[in-house]
Write a protein that holds these residues in place. Sequence first.
Motif, mmCIF file in Angstrom:
data_model
loop_
_atom_site.group_PDB
_atom_site.id
_atom_site.type_symbol
_atom_site.label_atom_id
_atom_site.label_comp_id
_atom_site.label_asym_id
_atom_site.label_seq_id
_atom_site.Cartn_x
_atom_site.Cartn_y
_atom_site.Cartn_z
ATOM 1 N N ALA A 125 10.510 4.250 1.807
ATOM 2 C CA ALA A 125 11.163 4.788 2.997
ATOM 3 C C ALA A 125 12.672 4.663 2.812
ATOM 4 C CB ALA A 125 10.713 4.047 4.243
ATOM 5 N N VAL A 181 7.642 0.384 2.272
ATOM 6 C CA VAL A 181 7.110 0.358 3.634
ATOM 7 C C VAL A 181 6.355 -0.948 3.874
ATOM 8 C CG1 VAL A 181 5.532 1.473 5.249
ATOM 9 C CG2 VAL A 181 6.989 2.865 3.759
ATOM 10 N N ALA A 228 10.416 8.902 5.749
ATOM 11 C CA ALA A 228 9.274 8.381 4.983
ATOM 12 C C ALA A 228 8.713 9.493 4.092
ATOM 13 C CB ALA A 228 8.198 7.851 5.921
ATOM 14 N N ASP A 262 11.607 -1.751 4.252
ATOM 15 C CA ASP A 262 12.045 -0.469 4.817
ATOM 16 C C ASP A 262 12.965 -0.719 6.008
ATOM 17 O OD1 ASP A 262 10.338 -0.030 7.516
ATOM 18 O OD2 ASP A 262 9.127 -1.102 6.036
#
Length: 788
Positions: free
Chosen positions: A216, A188, A145, A192
């Motif tokens: 991510a 995200v 991330a 993700d």
Amino acid sequence: MTERFDFYTNTKVADGLGGAPGWPGIAPTWTSSAKDLVTTALGGSRVWACIGHGIINEVYWPSAGEPQIRDLGFIVAGPTGWHELKRVGQYRLSLMQPFVPIPRIVHEGEGYCLELDLSPDPLRDVVLVSFRLTGEDVKLYVLLAPHLGGSGLHNNARVADGLVAWKEGCALHLAADCGFSRASAGYVGFSDGWQDFFRHARMDWTYQEALDGNVALMGELSARAGVLALGFAGTREGARSLARSSLVEGFDSVQRSCAAAWQAWASEIVIPQTTDQLQHEAYLSAMVLKVHEGRTYPGALIASLSIPWGNTSDSTGGYHLVWTRDAVEAAFALVAVGCVEDARRVLGYMIATQQTDGSWSQNSFPDGRPFWTGVQLDEVGFPVLLAAKLAELGAIGRLTGAAEMMTRAIGYLARNGPGSPQDRWEENAGISPFTLGVEIAALVAAAEHLPAADSAYALSLADYWNERLEDWTYVENGMFSQTFGIDGYYVRIAAPLLEGGLCGRIDIRNRAGKSAPAVALIGMECLYLARLGLRDAHDRRIQNTVKIIDGLLGVQTPHGIGYRRYNEDGYGEHENGAPFDGTGIGRLWPLLTGERAHLDLLLGIDPLPYLEMMSHMTGASGLIPEQVWDTDPIPERGLEPGKPTGGAMPLVWAHAEFLKLLVARHQRRPLERLSCVDRRYQARRPEAVTWHWREPQPFDALPAGRTLLIENIEPFRLHYGFDGWDEVIDMPSESQGLSIHGVRIDGSALVGHSTIDFTIYSPESQRWAGVDYHIVLQSETGKGVSQS
């Protein structure tokens, strides 16, 4: 072409081939501040990594003040399902030695075992992770991330010969020596890798890129054993080159080089004889302090590689900033364990970052740029104490500029003290025993290094402030006196003198506009008076206050006694354990256990139990937190009595306090105690020859036999007389030292008079003060001096 949905404008927009849906992603946050370990390499590398929940999180680059990722974690998938390891939380972390921050982490779960070895590369801006997964028919996936540029906003991610992210002059590249079978970039909360597994129980998505959002990356590793390299640079090409170069050198070679540098540094450490547990904690603490120092800016020692309650915020602040107070507290601890060169670099950094007026910013990025711009006068005094300590030990070395720094700092204190715009907790203006104690000690310490006129003035002002300390911060027969069977106590902080002093009110920060009388707030600030040598630990006033501290602020936990900063504190989790969000309830600070222990040391009581308490109020790997929980457990929030809360962990100041207490126990003397302060005061309240009157710090009665110095920052003319304006005289001010101007009236000239009446004319502003001042001149049998 595909389409993506813009959640900011509620419209669909065209997306490139392979682009992930869900732009821009959910609102970003950092991760938990509960770290297992912090690490860096001692060399040219400019990467700092945190380990928390058994994975890497919040990697900082190119300074310890700039976080660039949220976390780098793993998913294991196999016959028993898929397991995100940071959520499973079944792992062990070990170090080859407590002063070598190169961890081995072993995750074990149903049907799998993952062994991770981590090492920063001393030569490159890279962190290596060696992995080995065992189990029947299991696969390993890596989750990354990015939070480049200190935020999760406006990041870009792409699958390109590895996992790549970039943003405005920052780039990272995650490479694997075995390569990735598949990889994907997403937003995200929508596309993700975690969402992929959550929805499909497998890796189903392979999006090529995700641009300009909270992004991510996920990759399926092609082998169950190998090495990952996470590299950082200003360009994507540079990050790739560094990551792959580190892989070429090999994990074993990089790890050996990193460990050797740490072992060489630790060979200088001197830890007093103690229990095995405390010795381990001491070496770990020394390592923690060293990890937090800068590379590009040596001596820039930040407060913590963490963001308190970071999993609720995307703030660019956190504790990865240099606070002068925290850095100097750490430097004293480094001196304590023999790392004098490290402490000298901190002093050099302080000299370099001092502002032209003699102060330091409230905190700053490692390069010296201010972040918050408040002023705390203890932060102006602490660098002076450090310089004086090193000079006392003959350890200044070839460092230049210390005397000039001290002159400028003391000039600032003289012009702006004794009240501070902020106290040490960065909350209130006023006169705090802690801050004032540091100011007084700094004035005395600097005097030995100043020109004669400046030295004489500094000592005179120190004596005056020291004599008045109780007038300003000690209340006789206050609201706690009857409850605790005492006749007075020191307050946490008094309001500024022109706002009532001890009779004023103090705003309670983090309590939604609440305020309280100054006499209703108790803290541990007065304990530093004994530590600095300004008052005896047996002094009735300190002993009175300790009864309240122990009864009101101390809390017994299963792991020892912790103390709150002050009653009514609002900096901490809410009653239900919810994270601090600008309001809350102050919890227990292990560093305050160390402060309380220093008083016992000065009373001749062995502080060993307090050291053991501090070593028990730690995270699983021994890191000392900012705060520990103080009430019933809340398992679902990970809150256990006497164990870390969501505040910062590790806290450099807390580790420094532990080390200083350990060494002070051996030396039977606090590290901050200076011989020059001992010689001047012998831990007793002095009677100052001269009393210093100023408009911001007035008084209305002068004891018999004292010299009166009426002073101002600018030149002025004093118009004064006696007993109702008799014998009127005009007198120009003269320089008194440290750029202060004043008119000095000897005690002999005041004999036979009952009052002095005066006003001030300023040539610079060409105006009179507009008010007549009157000071009662007490006889030898006169009553006590006014509190104002």
